[in-house]
Design an enzyme around this catalytic site. Sequence first.
Site, PDB file in Angstrom:
ATOM      1  N   GLY A 199      -0.420   8.802   1.928  1.00 26.05           N
ATOM      2  CA  GLY A 199       0.183  10.117   2.088  1.00 26.05           C
ATOM      3  C   GLY A 199       1.380  10.041   3.018  1.00 26.05           C
TER       4      GLY A 199
ATOM      5  N   LYS B 192       5.052   4.355   2.353  1.00 24.69           N
ATOM      6  CA  LYS B 192       4.688   3.054   1.797  1.00 24.69           C
ATOM      7  C   LYS B 192       4.454   2.034   2.902  1.00 24.69           C
ATOM      8  CE  LYS B 192       6.940   3.533  -2.624  1.00 24.69           C
ATOM      9  NZ  LYS B 192       8.186   3.389  -3.361  1.00 24.69           N
TER      10      LYS B 192
ATOM     11  N   ASP C 225     -11.143   9.725   8.114  1.00 24.65           N
ATOM     12  CA  ASP C 225     -10.788   9.226   6.785  1.00 24.65           C
ATOM     13  C   ASP C 225     -11.411   7.845   6.587  1.00 24.65           C
ATOM     14  OD1 ASP C 225      -9.729   9.439   4.287  1.00 24.65           O
ATOM     15  OD2 ASP C 225      -7.666   9.004   4.867  1.00 24.65           O
TER      16      ASP C 225
ATOM     17  N   GLY D   8       0.837  -1.190   0.000  1.00 27.01           N
ATOM     18  CA  GLY D   8       0.000   0.000   0.000  1.00 27.01           C
ATOM     19  C   GLY D   8       0.869   1.236   0.000  1.00 27.01           C
TER      20      GLY D   8
END
Length: 825
Positions: free
Chosen positions: A499, A502, A613, A496
């Site tokens: 922001g 990784k 989020d 994945g």
Amino acid sequence: MMWVKVELKLFIWVLLVLSLVNLCIGFDPVDNYLIDCGSSTNTTVGNRVFLADSTNSPILSTPQSIFANTSTNSTSVTYGLGLYQTARVFNGTSVYTFPILKHGRHWIRLYFFPFVFQSVNMSMAKFSVSAQNFALLANFQPESDSVVKEYSLNITSDNLVVTFKPAENSFAFLNALEVVSVPDELITDDAEKVDKSGKFQGLGNQALETVERVNMGGPLVSPTNDTLGRTWLPDQDFLLHKNLATFVSKIGAVKYAAGGATRDIAPVSVYGTVTEMNSADDPNSNFNVTWSFDIDSGFDYLVRFHFCDIVSMSANQLIFNVFINTVLVYKNLEPSQIEANLATPFYMDFTTGLSGSTKLLVSIGPSTSVSDAYPNAILNGLEIMKMNNSKGSLNGAGSGSLTPGTSSGSKTTIGLIVGVIVGVLVAVVLVLVLFLFCRKRNRKLARANHSKTSWIPFSTNGVVSYTTGKNFGNGGIPFAALQEATNNFDESLVIGVGGFGKVYKAVLGDGTKVAAKRANPLSQQGLTEFRTEIEMLSQFRHRHLVSLIGFCDEHNEMILVYEYMENGTLKGHLYDSNLPSLSWKQRLEICIGSARGLHYLHTSAAKATIHRDVKSANILLDENLMAKVADFGLSKVGPDLDQTHVSTAVKGSFGYLDPEYYRRQQLTEKSDVYSFGVVLFEVLCARPVIDPSLPREMVNLAEWAMKFQKSGQLEQIVDPKLAGKIKPDSLRKFGETAEKCLSDYGVDRPTIGDVLWNLEYVLQLQEAVVPNDLNEDSTINIGELSPQVNNVTNGETRLGVSTVNDLSGASMSQVFSDLVKSEGR
Ligand SMILES: *[C@@H]1O[C@H](CO)[C@@H](O)[C@H](O)[C@H]1NC(C)=O
Ligand SMILES: *[C@@H]1O[C@H](CO)[C@@H](O)[C@H](O)[C@H]1NC(C)=O
Ligand SMILES: *[C@@H]1O[C@H](CO)[C@@H](O)[C@H](O)[C@H]1NC(C)=O
Ligand SMILES: *[C@@H]1O[C@H](CO)[C@@H](O)[C@H](O)[C@H]1NC(C)=O
Ligand SMILES: *[C@@H]1O[C@H](CO)[C@@H](O)[C@H](O)[C@H]1NC(C)=O
Ligand SMILES: *[C@@H]1O[C@H](CO)[C@@H](O)[C@H](O)[C@H]1NC(C)=O
Ligand SMILES: *[C@@H]1O[C@H](CO)[C@@H](O)[C@H](O)[C@H]1NC(C)=O
Ligand SMILES: *[C@@H]1O[C@H](CO)[C@@H](O)[C@H](O)[C@H]1NC(C)=O
Ligand SMILES: *[C@@H]1O[C@H](CO)[C@@H](O)[C@H](O)[C@H]1NC(C)=O
């Protein structure tokens, strides 16, 4: 009299001719190095000649280089095809030194096209590039097709040194190189800040990297049509909703004026075309035209807007608003107030602050405060330039200090700055660790009464923790262990990218599979999110929240280590992948699990924690497809009891954002409920929340699905893989639940506890274990009850939602011990 007239005419003629000549010649760069690397012949491209690069070039110093050539053509090249058919391959650090005749800003353009030459496969190259003290590229691995990297730097010494440094056991290469003077007036020293905190000063010293340069409403403009050799891309691919925009081209209308933008700022091909609102002659049109751009998080950006009113018939017809990332940066922009004559170009600069976002949104929309103007808004061109960070880097890794031969003075300064930053980072982390440790100790004391097992920070679910003894000061897991566990951060183990950085799949020494999230080391945002995430996850432990196993803070690296979730994201199981599709029951169970996790976040502490989020990509599935909510980097502690909301800059993911939140910038738990409602529709329809490739009315999932829900036709948009498999009652209740979540106003939305209850009910309707005499409407009907009535007790007694009631006033340690109790049963 006659004489005077004739003379005057002649004079005007001469002026005209002179100015025309001037316009045709354009900017004449003092420094103009164009090199076709590895080529034995000069290459002419348009009106420019790239020089052959002879074997012993005086400006290049390299231990050894290979001249490579190919007959393969790069497929994406729009300019200078010939430049890509030769290259220089460097096996060691190689340095170009360009004598600079005129100090000031210069373009540095690097052309890369990896091809295979003899035994050298240039796709295997990995290298860093620096210029002056700026790191332009770090561990760069060229994409499979051609790419041009463009930078502009203010060169204040008599030589510009550009260094190519291969990574260990790798090499570097270059197809072509430009170092060209830029007119001084192109980048001025200051720009408005997007957050309106005044002006950003010191642009003159910034190194800039062109991220995107776009010609709105027109075709690609190639370097041949630009006095400064720039490329402008068409805007179609960046438009979020193509049907909201129309395009106008009136190249001939553009009139440059003294004091305004010049041809060097942008050419007629840019100012002469425009993207405007597609109002379709509806005087009540009220929408924005929005473009979305990919950016790297953790950097400031300089955003330049180009305007030229070629659409109005007379002055004062056009007045509109301009937004960056939903922030209104220019209210009631009236081109005729800025340039009295129509069709006169002008531009505006803004700098964004650091952000964790990897998208930059630019919108234009009609002014709503001026009612008699016809609703319209325009944009002619846009440039997005990345600014160097405080370490002089443009790539989020390393620093510019790899340039050899820099004066020791500046090196010391850099060293000092780096030292101070590292010091501050370490101090912050130490304080944090100490803080967490003290808190854990309190909890441990509180917990000791209930359990004899000793408390190891971050140890969860029986997974062995490294957070003991000597390593604790470093935050737990040694960097070396993670390096080994991830095969030295092997790209093939990346599961994945966010922001923050990784995420790698890793296997610890004891065989435990974990997910390691590695912070982008230079991202300020990363540090904040890192801290938030540790704080949140060490405070909350729940079956439906992803758990933190430990973290690492060493070598300037910040890595969070979580339990590994075998089945990836919910999103991955819904669309755009080959994963087996989920049954309706499985989907409901996942929704229920994630609602439980969120409910716990919202209710388990005195103040609610708002996730901010919520999206299908942040709902992870373990080997049994059990859902766990992840990614708490944006989480915020909710309002105090006497307040109704938290005011905050709008963050979150496009397509899931609560409209009320971004209208009023006020955050409540109900924003999570809204996002969760979007997830529910996503689960039902198995399509992306924003899909610009669809017809306009379908682009936004929330809007589209609501239309079908409201007209009672939800079954029409159900994921075809579920067709006929959902019982009508189950679908109806599910649709109602999602609809309530998407209510315009937070107060009209249910609490997540209600949503959870209703989803349980949806599942029961599907499983048909509901006794017929239990009238569904006599159960809690979301939205009808006031929030106080919909309290946790309902959820707890009826559904066994594990939670802690009424925690206000309880001490933190009390809370924690209660929590442990409730988890234990
Ligand atoms: C390339 O052009 C330069 C400058 O015009 C000239 O001096 C040089 O001889 C040319 N080189 C070749 C290989 O044609
Ligand atoms: C590369 O250059 C060599 C020497 O100039 C030439 O013989 C060869 O044909 C070239 N190869 C390609 C693929 O252009
Ligand atoms: C590459 O492009 C050139 C110019 O368009 C063309 O002449 C040449 O045949 C192409 N080569 C290959 C291998 O496609
Ligand atoms: C590059 O090649 C030269 C000549 O073969 C050799 O002397 C040098 O050590 C090589 N450098 C590296 C970094 O491999
Ligand atoms: C060159 O390397 C790339 C990346 O490793 C690989 O995808 C490609 O197949 C290689 N090409 C050749 C001809 O070996
Ligand atoms: C370049 O930097 C120097 C020194 O800071 C400054 O005086 C000059 O104005 C800058 N030039 C440009 C074009 O920004
Ligand atoms: C570029 O310039 C050429 C010739 O000057 C002109 O024909 C062409 O229309 C221009 N292209 C654009 C996109 O303006
Ligand atoms: C345009 O976008 C801004 C910022 O996202 C928003 O505040 C405004 O309401 C939007 N206008 C319309 C008409 O949608
Ligand atoms: C970019 O680098 C310059 C020169 O090193 C420095 O003055 C400036 O502060 C840096 N920019 C940022 C945003 O840190």
